[in-house]
Design an enzyme around this catalytic site. Structure first.
Site, PDB file in Angstrom:
ATOM      1  N   ASP A  70       0.847  -1.187   0.000  1.00 32.84           N
ATOM      2  CA  ASP A  70       0.000   0.000   0.000  1.00 32.84           C
ATOM      3  C   ASP A  70       0.890   1.247   0.000  1.00 32.84           C
ATOM      4  O   ASP A  70       2.040   1.201  -0.444  1.00 32.84           O
ATOM      5  CB  ASP A  70      -0.973  -0.064   1.186  1.00 32.84           C
ATOM      6  CG  ASP A  70      -2.272   0.664   0.914  1.00 32.84           C
ATOM      7  OD1 ASP A  70      -2.247   1.900   0.869  1.00 32.84           O
ATOM      8  OD2 ASP A  70      -3.328  -0.002   0.752  1.00 32.84           O
ATOM      9  N   ASP A  71       0.390   2.344   0.511  1.00 34.17           N
ATOM     10  CA  ASP A  71       1.074   3.636   0.442  1.00 34.17           C
ATOM     11  C   ASP A  71       2.446   3.586   1.143  1.00 34.17           C
ATOM     12  O   ASP A  71       2.692   2.707   1.976  1.00 34.17           O
ATOM     13  CB  ASP A  71       0.189   4.710   1.100  1.00 34.17           C
ATOM     14  CG  ASP A  71       0.466   6.114   0.567  1.00 34.17           C
ATOM     15  OD1 ASP A  71       1.480   6.307  -0.130  1.00 34.17           O
ATOM     16  OD2 ASP A  71      -0.340   7.015   0.853  1.00 34.17           O
ATOM     17  N   LYS A  92      -3.563  -0.878  -6.730  1.00 31.40           N
ATOM     18  CA  LYS A  92      -4.601  -0.227  -5.932  1.00 31.40           C
ATOM     19  C   LYS A  92      -4.443   1.269  -6.147  1.00 31.40           C
ATOM     20  O   LYS A  92      -3.372   1.822  -5.880  1.00 31.40           O
ATOM     21  CB  LYS A  92      -4.452  -0.580  -4.450  1.00 31.40           C
ATOM     22  CG  LYS A  92      -5.418   0.207  -3.561  1.00 31.40           C
ATOM     23  CD  LYS A  92      -5.283  -0.183  -2.095  1.00 31.40           C
ATOM     24  CE  LYS A  92      -6.150   0.737  -1.222  1.00 31.40           C
ATOM     25  NZ  LYS A  92      -6.043   0.397   0.211  1.00 31.40           N
ATOM     26  N   ASP A 117      -5.762   5.019  -5.442  1.00 32.20           N
ATOM     27  CA  ASP A 117      -6.499   5.812  -4.455  1.00 32.20           C
ATOM     28  C   ASP A 117      -6.995   7.133  -5.052  1.00 32.20           C
ATOM     29  O   ASP A 117      -6.829   7.400  -6.243  1.00 32.20           O
ATOM     30  CB  ASP A 117      -5.565   6.045  -3.246  1.00 32.20           C
ATOM     31  CG  ASP A 117      -6.316   5.961  -1.921  1.00 32.20           C
ATOM     32  OD1 ASP A 117      -7.501   6.330  -1.887  1.00 32.20           O
ATOM     33  OD2 ASP A 117      -5.697   5.553  -0.915  1.00 32.20           O
ATOM     34  N   ARG A 163     -14.065   0.554  -4.948  1.00 32.07           N
ATOM     35  CA  ARG A 163     -14.539   0.679  -3.576  1.00 32.07           C
ATOM     36  C   ARG A 163     -15.925   1.318  -3.559  1.00 32.07           C
ATOM     37  O   ARG A 163     -16.201   2.237  -4.329  1.00 32.07           O
ATOM     38  CB  ARG A 163     -13.537   1.494  -2.774  1.00 32.07           C
ATOM     39  CG  ARG A 163     -12.293   0.674  -2.388  1.00 32.07           C
ATOM     40  CD  ARG A 163     -12.520  -0.054  -1.091  1.00 32.07           C
ATOM     41  NE  ARG A 163     -12.801   0.947  -0.077  1.00 32.07           N
ATOM     42  CZ  ARG A 163     -11.865   1.714   0.483  1.00 32.07           C
ATOM     43  NH1 ARG A 163     -10.594   1.544   0.189  1.00 32.07           N
ATOM     44  NH2 ARG A 163     -12.204   2.622   1.364  1.00 32.07           N
ATOM     45  N   ASP A 196     -13.039   4.127   3.957  1.00 23.51           N
ATOM     46  CA  ASP A 196     -12.220   3.079   4.583  1.00 23.51           C
ATOM     47  C   ASP A 196     -12.949   2.391   5.734  1.00 23.51           C
ATOM     48  O   ASP A 196     -13.595   3.043   6.558  1.00 23.51           O
ATOM     49  CB  ASP A 196     -10.928   3.687   5.128  1.00 23.51           C
ATOM     50  CG  ASP A 196      -9.937   4.004   4.022  1.00 23.51           C
ATOM     51  OD1 ASP A 196     -10.298   3.861   2.841  1.00 23.51           O
ATOM     52  OD2 ASP A 196      -8.808   4.396   4.342  1.00 23.51           O
TER      53      ASP A 196
END
Ligand SMILES: *[C@@H]1O[C@H](CO)[C@@H](O)[C@H](O)[C@H]1NC(C)=O
Ligand SMILES: *[C@@H]1O[C@H](CO)[C@@H](O)[C@H](O)[C@H]1NC(C)=O
Ligand SMILES: *[C@@H]1O[C@H](CO)[C@@H](O)[C@H](O)[C@H]1NC(C)=O
Ligand SMILES: *[C@@H]1O[C@H](CO)[C@@H](O)[C@H](O)[C@H]1NC(C)=O
Ligand SMILES: *[C@@H]1O[C@H](CO)[C@@H](O)[C@H](O)[C@H]1NC(C)=O
Ligand SMILES: *[C@@H]1O[C@H](CO)[C@@H](O)[C@H](O)[C@H]1NC(C)=O
Ligand SMILES: *[C@@H]1O[C@H](CO)[C@@H](O)[C@H](O)[C@H]1NC(C)=O
Ligand SMILES: *[C@@H]1O[C@H](CO)[C@@H](O)[C@H](O)[C@H]1NC(C)=O
Length: 485
Positions: A72-73, A147, A149, A205, A209
């Site tokens: 992830d990030d 992924k 964002d 999504r 979150d």
């Protein structure tokens, strides 16, 4: 109140006949894997990722179908003077390409993260305006999954077209690399991606979150239902029930290769009780959400392992029809919890070969007996009892009946060899995900669950459901040929 309208049924038909999925051949069933964020946030590095990947192999997760290891990030350290992203060399001494080849050597696939904005959410370089360079670099590193964002998007949202254009730019860039890269959109449900993303992404999504809580209110995530509140705010820090109660409106929009993503799993992260964790995992599987684990794999406990490794639940997630359950009814109950929540719901959906999956959700604080008539269970196949299935007799299988016991789970965690042929040895069961591609045979209790009841034509399914829990049931027609071993 029936949740399913004629327009929903029509939308489903249009999906079957008209809408084209992203043609990259990926996520034909919802993606399964593990992501760094919920447990490591910005302190990810090569060591913790390789340790997790090794555990995913050693503990048998890979055999069960968990496949993608997603960074992830916070992996990057800006751009070089030619405008290409560079990895943080302290965190990734082998480079991302070196890490990717080690993960590939374990038989797993690798995912990376960026944002369709100038910066990522943790303020590293974003990909807006750099889509082709970034996609090209990731493909050269042999990345299998992105992924993507929505932070620092420069206000380029607010209409479906603005969001579509921004996310399509990356979709096109990924396609142009020639490498099949699973494209996981993460724009938190802004501008209704279920309406525009199926042609450009493999999943999107549906809301903000997912926090590690069952039903806690959070001012950042309003609107658990269409109750007149501001439902357009994507929100963040959303609870399990909040995310669920938003996703119910979009279930008909998903199909193989294009999934509603209810966000990563919080199983094993401490905030949910055992029953809540079972409910969360069951519902995410029945909704055909991607299932990305986020627990610390080197510290996994028996309870967590035995939830995430229930192959009968994974068989529902990975059912080749790729059809989500729908909500059939929802009622308030008197036994509300400290947050003021208490409700029961029935969900139902088709599985391959004529089976039906039924979820009875008890959001009350007391265990209760719950009933679902065949008329309700098959409402989508024909309203008010007109479905032919209502006239049939069914066997009811409890999908959680054969949950692994703690002793076996601990033996797997401790590295004590699981005897060949053990009922929990995934390899010995024939491997995965192949095993999910056919309806399970009745004798296979590890994929099917155990028979707990029979229902006569026009009858009622009854189950005792724990507080903040579910009954996850698979119904099979007594006349089904699949009953013959
Ligand atoms: C790119 O898109 C085309 C057209 O949809 C498709 O046929 C092809 O498989 C895609 N390639 C990749 C690598 O995704
Ligand atoms: C990797 O991250 C973990 C967890 O944040 C940390 O304990 C460890 O020291 C780090 N290792 C390296 C080599 O940076
Ligand atoms: C790279 O990672 C190290 C170790 O976590 C950190 O101290 C450093 O600030 C990072 N560099 C950049 C540019 O983010
Ligand atoms: C920037 O990174 C790219 C991709 O790794 C590399 O090909 C290029 O040589 C780098 N440019 C400079 C100036 O370091
Ligand atoms: C379910 O049905 C049983 C009898 O079939 C009945 O006793 C019970 O009250 C029902 N439960 C609910 C919640 O309606
Ligand atoms: C498994 O272990 C957990 C805690 O470690 C415990 O709460 C649970 O009751 C155990 N389950 C069984 C079946 O013993
Ligand atoms: C696993 O290891 C723990 C800690 O060493 C020990 O207490 C437990 O008995 C072991 N369990 C099994 C089933 O091997
Ligand atoms: C499962 O059984 C196979 C043989 O059927 C064996 O090679 C493998 O090591 C076993 N896996 C585990 C986790 O014990």
């Amino acid at each position: 109140m029936r949740a399913v309208s004629a327009s929903t049924l029509l939308a489903r038909l249009v999906t079957l006949t008209g809408v084209v999925a992203l043609d990259n051949g990926l996520a034909v069933t919802p993606q399964l894997g593990w992501n760094t964020w919920n447990s490591f946030a910005c302190s990810l590095n090569e060591t913790v990722i390789l340790n997790a990947a090794q555990r995913i192999v050693d503990l048998g997760f890979k055999d069960l179908g968990y496949e993608y290891i997603v960074l992830d990030d916070c992996w990057s350290a800006g751009r070089n003077s030619s405008g290409y992203l560079i990895a943080n060399a302290t965190k990734f001494p082998s480079g991302i390409d070196g890490l990717a080849s080690k993960i590939h050597a374990l038989g797993l696939k690798v995912g990376i993260y960026s944002s369709a904005g100038t910066l990522t959410c943790a303020r590293y370089s974003g990909s807006l305006g750099y889509e082709e360079k970034d996609a090209e670099l990731w493909a050269s590193w042999e990345i299998d999954y992105l992924k993507y964002d929505n932070c620092y998007n420069q206000g380029e949202e607010g209409t479906p077209k603005l969001s579509y254009d921004r996310y399509n730019a990356m979709g096109q860039a990924l396609n142009k690399t020639g490498r099949p890269i699973l494209y996981s959109m993460c724009n938190w449900g802004s501008d209704g991606p279920w309406n525009f993303a199926s042609t450009i992404a493999n999943s999107w999504r549906t809301s903000g979150d997912l926090l590690n809580t069952w039903d806690r209110d959070d001012a950042n995530c309003p609107c658990a239902e269409l109750d007149g509140l501001d439902c357009k705010t994507p929100g963040f820090r959303c609870s399990v029930l909040n995310v669920l109660n938003k996703a119910v409106y979009y279930v008909s929009k998903a199909f193989p290769g294009a999934w509603n993503d209810l966000d990563m799993l919080q199983v094993g992260n401490g905030g949910l009780s055992d029953q809540e964790s079972i409910a969360h995992f069951s519902l995410w599987a029945a909704f055909k959400s991607p299932l990305l684990m986020t627990n610390v794999m080197t510290k996994i406990d028996a309870q967590t392992l035995s939830i995430l490794q229930n192959p009968a639940v994974l068989a529902i997630s990975q059912d080749p029809m790729g059809s989500s359950v729908s909500r059939i009814w929802r009622h308030p109950v008197a036994d509300v919890d400290a947050n003021g929540y208490g409700e029961i719901q029935l969900f139902s959906g088709n599985l391959m070969g004529g089976d039906q999956v039924v979820v009875l959700l008890n959001g009350g604080t007391q265990a209760r007996e719950m009933n679902a008539t065949l008329e309700d269970i098959f409402w989508e196949s024909g309203v008010a009892g007109t479905a032919s299935q209502v006239q049939q007799a069914w066997d009811v299988y409890d999908v959680w009946a054969n949950r692994m016991d703690n002793e076996t789970a601990n033996a797997i965690i401790n590295g004590t060899a699981v005897p060949a042929g053990s009922r929990f040895n995934a390899t010995a069961r024939g491997g995965a995900p192949r095993v999910y591609s056919q309806p399970p045979v009745v004798g296979d209790r590890w994929l099917m669950g155990s028979k707990v009841a029979s229902v006569q034509p026009r009858g009622t399914v009854t189950a005792r459901v724990a507080a903040h829990g579910v009954a996850l049931l698979r119904l099979r027609a007594q006349s089904s040929k699949k009953n013959e071993l």
